[in-house]
Scaffold this motif. Structure first.
Motif, PDB file in Angstrom:
ATOM      1  N   ILE A   1      27.036 -29.926 -87.624  1.00 58.83           N
ATOM      2  CA  ILE A   1      25.786 -29.167 -87.738  1.00 58.83           C
ATOM      3  C   ILE A   1      25.789 -28.051 -86.696  1.00 58.83           C
ATOM      4  CG2 ILE A   1      23.270 -29.275 -87.523  1.00 58.83           C
ATOM      5  CD1 ILE A   1      23.478 -32.216 -88.432  1.00 58.83           C
ATOM      6  N   LEU A   2      25.598 -26.818 -87.127  1.00 58.42           N
ATOM      7  CA  LEU A   2      25.520 -25.685 -86.206  1.00 58.42           C
ATOM      8  C   LEU A   2      24.073 -25.420 -85.805  1.00 58.42           C
ATOM      9  CD1 LEU A   2      28.066 -23.326 -88.023  1.00 58.42           C
ATOM     10  CD2 LEU A   2      28.509 -24.899 -86.125  1.00 58.42           C
ATOM     11  N   GLU A   3      23.167 -25.611 -86.753  1.00 59.22           N
ATOM     12  CA  GLU A   3      21.741 -25.571 -86.433  1.00 59.22           C
ATOM     13  C   GLU A   3      20.965 -26.193 -87.590  1.00 59.22           C
ATOM     14  OE1 GLU A   3      19.528 -21.685 -86.964  1.00 59.22           O
ATOM     15  OE2 GLU A   3      21.545 -20.870 -86.747  1.00 59.22           O
ATOM     16  N   GLY A   4      19.764 -26.685 -87.297  1.00 61.13           N
ATOM     17  CA  GLY A   4      18.896 -27.211 -88.332  1.00 61.13           C
ATOM     18  C   GLY A   4      19.261 -28.625 -88.767  1.00 61.13           C
ATOM     19  N   ASP A   5      18.625 -29.048 -89.877  1.00 58.25           N
ATOM     20  CA  ASP A   5      18.790 -30.405 -90.387  1.00 58.25           C
ATOM     21  C   ASP A   5      19.210 -30.318 -91.861  1.00 58.25           C
ATOM     22  OD1 ASP A   5      18.595 -32.971 -91.335  1.00 58.25           O
ATOM     23  OD2 ASP A   5      16.479 -33.247 -90.810  1.00 58.25           O
ATOM     24  N   PRO A   6      20.437 -30.755 -92.180  1.00 56.46           N
ATOM     25  CA  PRO A   6      20.896 -30.631 -93.573  1.00 56.46           C
ATOM     26  C   PRO A   6      20.054 -31.406 -94.565  1.00 56.46           C
ATOM     27  CG  PRO A   6      22.483 -31.873 -92.228  1.00 56.46           C
ATOM     28  CD  PRO A   6      21.470 -31.307 -91.290  1.00 56.46           C
ATOM     29  N   ALA A   7      19.285 -32.392 -94.080  1.00 58.17           N
ATOM     30  CA  ALA A   7      18.396 -33.117 -94.995  1.00 58.17           C
ATOM     31  C   ALA A   7      17.218 -32.253 -95.421  1.00 58.17           C
ATOM     32  CB  ALA A   7      17.890 -34.394 -94.329  1.00 58.17           C
ATOM     33  N   ARG A   8      16.962 -31.179 -94.668  1.00 59.92           N
ATOM     34  CA  ARG A   8      15.844 -30.290 -94.975  1.00 59.92           C
ATOM     35  C   ARG A   8      16.344 -28.842 -95.043  1.00 59.92           C
ATOM     36  NH1 ARG A   8      10.968 -32.538 -93.492  1.00 59.92           N
ATOM     37  NH2 ARG A   8      10.172 -30.546 -92.793  1.00 59.92           N
ATOM     38  N   PRO A   9      17.168 -28.531 -96.055  1.00 61.57           N
ATOM     39  CA  PRO A   9      17.796 -27.201 -96.103  1.00 61.57           C
ATOM     40  C   PRO A   9      16.789 -26.057 -96.194  1.00 61.57           C
ATOM     41  CG  PRO A   9      18.208 -28.437 -98.132  1.00 61.57           C
ATOM     42  CD  PRO A   9      17.609 -29.393 -97.164  1.00 61.57           C
ATOM     43  N   ALA A  10      15.628 -26.313 -96.813  1.00 63.15           N
ATOM     44  CA  ALA A  10      14.663 -25.230 -96.974  1.00 63.15           C
ATOM     45  C   ALA A  10      14.125 -24.746 -95.634  1.00 63.15           C
ATOM     46  CB  ALA A  10      13.510 -25.676 -97.878  1.00 63.15           C
ATOM     47  N   ASP A  11      14.207 -25.593 -94.596  1.00 70.71           N
ATOM     48  CA  ASP A  11      13.735 -25.196 -93.269  1.00 70.71           C
ATOM     49  C   ASP A  11      14.780 -24.414 -92.481  1.00 70.71           C
ATOM     50  OD1 ASP A  11      11.438 -26.486 -93.906  1.00 70.71           O
ATOM     51  OD2 ASP A  11      11.879 -28.305 -92.747  1.00 70.71           O
ATOM     52  N   GLY A  12      15.975 -24.246 -93.051  1.00 71.57           N
ATOM     53  CA  GLY A  12      17.021 -23.484 -92.365  1.00 71.57           C
ATOM     54  C   GLY A  12      18.056 -24.397 -91.741  1.00 71.57           C
ATOM     55  N   VAL A  13      19.288 -24.291 -92.207  1.00 73.48           N
ATOM     56  CA  VAL A  13      20.370 -25.125 -91.675  1.00 73.48           C
ATOM     57  C   VAL A  13      21.677 -24.353 -91.763  1.00 73.48           C
ATOM     58  CG1 VAL A  13      20.748 -26.246 -93.918  1.00 73.48           C
ATOM     59  CG2 VAL A  13      21.512 -27.384 -91.834  1.00 73.48           C
ATOM     60  N   ALA A  14      22.543 -24.589 -90.777  1.00 73.31           N
ATOM     61  CA  ALA A  14      23.897 -24.025 -90.822  1.00 73.31           C
ATOM     62  C   ALA A  14      24.878 -25.140 -90.502  1.00 73.31           C
ATOM     63  CB  ALA A  14      24.042 -22.886 -89.815  1.00 73.31           C
ATOM     64  N   LEU A  15      25.951 -25.212 -91.299  1.00 70.42           N
ATOM     65  CA  LEU A  15      26.983 -26.228 -91.093  1.00 70.42           C
ATOM     66  C   LEU A  15      28.327 -25.547 -90.869  1.00 70.42           C
ATOM     67  CD1 LEU A  15      26.085 -28.800 -93.904  1.00 70.42           C
ATOM     68  CD2 LEU A  15      25.473 -28.890 -91.483  1.00 70.42           C
ATOM     69  N   GLY A  16      29.137 -26.131 -89.963  1.00 71.25           N
ATOM     70  CA  GLY A  16      30.505 -25.684 -89.756  1.00 71.25           C
ATOM     71  C   GLY A  16      31.462 -26.682 -90.387  1.00 71.25           C
ATOM     72  N   TYR A  17      32.533 -26.189 -90.988  1.00 74.34           N
ATOM     73  CA  TYR A  17      33.508 -27.025 -91.693  1.00 74.34           C
ATOM     74  C   TYR A  17      34.852 -26.890 -90.994  1.00 74.34           C
ATOM     75  CZ  TYR A  17      29.826 -27.166 -95.151  1.00 74.34           C
ATOM     76  OH  TYR A  17      28.619 -27.355 -95.772  1.00 74.34           O
ATOM     77  N   TYR A  18      35.451 -28.027 -90.656  1.00 75.70           N
ATOM     78  CA  TYR A  18      36.643 -28.043 -89.810  1.00 75.70           C
ATOM     79  C   TYR A  18      37.797 -28.707 -90.533  1.00 75.70           C
ATOM     80  CZ  TYR A  18      33.019 -27.095 -86.375  1.00 75.70           C
ATOM     81  OH  TYR A  18      31.964 -26.542 -85.714  1.00 75.70           O
ATOM     82  N   ARG A  19      38.975 -28.169 -90.298  1.00 75.78           N
ATOM     83  CA  ARG A  19      40.202 -28.807 -90.774  1.00 75.78           C
ATOM     84  C   ARG A  19      41.129 -28.872 -89.577  1.00 75.78           C
ATOM     85  NH1 ARG A  19      42.871 -28.833 -96.132  1.00 75.78           N
ATOM     86  NH2 ARG A  19      45.115 -28.959 -95.876  1.00 75.78           N
ATOM     87  N   GLU A  20      41.576 -30.055 -89.262  1.00 72.96           N
ATOM     88  CA  GLU A  20      42.399 -30.257 -88.070  1.00 72.96           C
ATOM     89  C   GLU A  20      41.752 -29.568 -86.865  1.00 72.96           C
ATOM     90  OE1 GLU A  20      46.222 -28.895 -89.332  1.00 72.96           O
ATOM     91  OE2 GLU A  20      46.501 -30.563 -90.720  1.00 72.96           O
ATOM     92  N   GLU A  21      40.463 -29.774 -86.737  1.00 68.50           N
ATOM     93  CA  GLU A  21      39.661 -29.313 -85.597  1.00 68.50           C
ATOM     94  C   GLU A  21      39.508 -27.799 -85.519  1.00 68.50           C
ATOM     95  OE1 GLU A  21      41.325 -31.174 -82.143  1.00 68.50           O
ATOM     96  OE2 GLU A  21      40.252 -33.043 -82.550  1.00 68.50           O
ATOM     97  N   ARG A  22      39.894 -27.104 -86.576  1.00 68.72           N
ATOM     98  CA  ARG A  22      39.718 -25.661 -86.579  1.00 68.72           C
ATOM     99  C   ARG A  22      38.603 -25.298 -87.559  1.00 68.72           C
ATOM    100  NH1 ARG A  22      42.681 -21.269 -88.836  1.00 68.72           N
ATOM    101  NH2 ARG A  22      43.843 -22.757 -90.081  1.00 68.72           N
ATOM    102  N   LEU A  23      37.732 -24.371 -87.163  1.00 70.18           N
ATOM    103  CA  LEU A  23      36.629 -23.936 -88.024  1.00 70.18           C
ATOM    104  C   LEU A  23      37.209 -23.133 -89.185  1.00 70.18           C
ATOM    105  CD1 LEU A  23      33.462 -23.852 -88.203  1.00 70.18           C
ATOM    106  CD2 LEU A  23      33.622 -21.591 -87.127  1.00 70.18           C
ATOM    107  N   ILE A  24      37.060 -23.641 -90.415  1.00 67.34           N
ATOM    108  CA  ILE A  24      37.618 -22.933 -91.590  1.00 67.34           C
ATOM    109  C   ILE A  24      36.530 -22.493 -92.553  1.00 67.34           C
ATOM    110  CG2 ILE A  24      39.860 -24.103 -91.478  1.00 67.34           C
ATOM    111  CD1 ILE A  24      38.761 -25.743 -93.984  1.00 67.34           C
ATOM    112  N   GLY A  25      35.278 -22.820 -92.265  1.00 65.33           N
ATOM    113  CA  GLY A  25      34.219 -22.403 -93.175  1.00 65.33           C
ATOM    114  C   GLY A  25      32.857 -22.622 -92.553  1.00 65.33           C
TER     115      GLY A  25
END
Lengths: 422, 63
Positions: A363-387
């Motif tokens: 989680i980069l910010e916000g709460d993914p359970a409540r996307p309408a309130d604003g949320v950002a997620l980071g996606y990692y592969r082998e500990e590198r941010l890929i998305g």
């Protein structure tokens, strides 16, 4: 004279966004010879994302819909011959000819493979009438007609299109059931965390969701009246929409020694490869039919089914093709950063990179359970941010996280870069 | 100098133009598009890219 035996002609097979962008970029790359674009749809290239959203809700007349969706080609894209209404049926890459469904044979010196995808169908028995897919304007107009208030709508498949159609149908007053399939709503592109939030949003807007089951049979005589699920439940439906992925339109390329397993295999320059992995001279691919390497996220070559893909790949494939026809090697290929978005009710979701290839989500910010309130997620592969994916946040945030993905890739670091302050 | 217009009734503030041509388009902190109507010809290539990547096709190059 050799130049008389070989026509100075590039044939672009496929006349949707990929065909258009290929033609534009070939002119930008300095191709002055003939350009012929061949497509099976009768319409000039038009914009498809609205077909599952605003155009499905309010299409207007077919003429109004087409006027609203039509792309405006670049001014520099002149001298293009559009052959619409009869697609390419076959190609002989050794003799350098294509044959249309009308039987016309056209020689070429260069070929762009841009025939895209068609919707997959649910492969179970039952009547076909009353079952819809969403790919073309005609598909959307036909589905819209059936989405009357109170209609019982079953949407099979919960990727972007399935969720968007479910949301639109619900907004039109239909009673919608979404049959999720093997993963949750938008789970494959966005991950399980955000998927739960999306499911809750759908439920809050009156869309019933069924998880962990699949369709085994469609009901009805002449026309589909519902479906049977693997757990034995029977779902009656006035309208069925199938949104279960797609097949690459590669059949016309069979018999040429290509690897056509799930799209057309290409190198990083978008040159089409033969089954030995050698580029076929003068043949490139553009759009979501192209299976090409992913040096940014790593992993095997893949197709990218996003709206930005035709534009991104045409910018690489066109100069590659022109260089090849001049007997030159292609320049360095910059791998495009995938990007995508979806709109669900009033929620904008934007993504970059390859979240589907992640092995961890943060989680980069916000709460993914409540996307309408604003949320950002980071996606990692082998500990590198890929998305990164943002939901319910202004575009400026999306741009910041996009930059963080680019920075992580530029640094080559296996440790995530510090993210911009939220 | 070259000129553009943006159909603000169509614009949905995706921000893709600000990626392609940041000298001409930017998103403010509220996520709303701000842009220069007039720009140097040297920026024409990237503005054409911005026009390409607009999901709403809301950007128009003027004559």
């Amino acid at each position: 004279m050799p130049e008389q035996t070989m026509p100075e002609r590039i044939v672009i097979a496929g006349a949707s966004l990929g065909g258009l962008r290929a033609a534009e970029q070939l002119r930008s790359a300095g191709w002055e010879g003939e350009l012929v674009v061949i497509g099976d749809e009768a319409h000039p290239p038009y914009n498809r994302p609205p077909l599952s959203k605003e155009m499905l809700a309010r299409p207007g007349t077919p003429e109004e819909a087409l006027a609203a969706l039509a792309f405006r080609p670049r001014r520099s894209a002149t001298g293009i011959t559009w052959k619409l209404g009869s697609g390419v049926a076959a190609a002989n890459l050794a003799r350098r000819t294509v044959t249309t469904h009308d039987g016309e044979v056209l020689g070429f010196s260069g070929l762009v493979v841009a025939t895209g995808l068609r919707p997959a169908r649910v492969p179970v028995p039952g009547p076909l009438a009353g079952r819809h897919v969403v790919r073309t304007l005609e598909d959307t107009l036909a589905l819209h007609t059936d989405l009357v208030p109170g209609a019982r709508v079953a949407v099979v498949g919960s990727g972007f299109i399935g969720c968007e159609v479910a949301a639109t149908a619900s907004g039109l007053g239909c009673r919608v059931t979404l049959i999720e399939g093997t993963s949750g709503p938008m789970e494959r592109p966005l991950g399980a965390e955000l998927s739960s939030g999306v499911r809750r949003m759908l439920n809050d807007h009156g869309v019933a969701t069924l998880a962990g089951t699949r369709v085994i049979r469609f009901l009805g005589g002449q026309r589909c009246t519902g479906l049977v699920l693997a757990d034995g439940r029977v779902l009656e439906a006035d309208v069925v929409v199938e949104a279960v992925g797609s097949h690459a339109n590669t059949e016309w390329l069979q018999g040429n020694g290509l690897d056509l397993d799930n799209g057309v295999e290409c190198d990083e320059h978008l040159r089409v490869l033969d089954s030995a992995g050698t580029p076929v001279a003068g043949v490139v691919a553009v759009g979501d039919i192209a299976r090409y390497p992913d040096p940014l996220a790593g992993g095997p070559a893949r197709r990218v089914e996003h709206w930005a893909t035709p534009t991104d790949t045409a910018k690489i494939a066109a100069p590659t093709l022109v260089a090849g026809l001049r007997g030159e090697e292609p320049g360095p290929a910059a791998s495009p950063l995938p990007s995508f978005w979806t709109d669900l009710f009033a929620l904008r979701i934007q993504g970059v990179g390859s979240p589907a290839r992640a092995d961890a989500v943060g989680i980069l910010e916000g709460d993914p359970a409540r996307p309408a309130d604003g949320v950002a997620l980071g996606y990692y592969r082998e500990e590198r941010l890929i998305g990164a994916v943002t939901a319910g946040l202004p575009a400026q945030k999306h741009l910041q996280y996009r930059q963080a993905v680019l920075d992580a890739q530029a640094s080559g670091s296996r440790v995530p870069e510090p993210l911009p302050a939220a | 100098m070259a000129q553009i217009s943006v159909d603000l009734k169509l614009c949905d503030n995706h921000g893709q133009c600000a990626i392609s041509a940041p000298a001409v388009f930017r998103m403010n902190d509220d996520g709303v598009l701000e842009f220069e109507e007039t720009f140097d010809d040297a920026l024409l290539d990237e503005v054409e890219e911005a026009i390409d990547v607009c999901p709403l096709q809301a950007i128009f190059l003027k004559d």
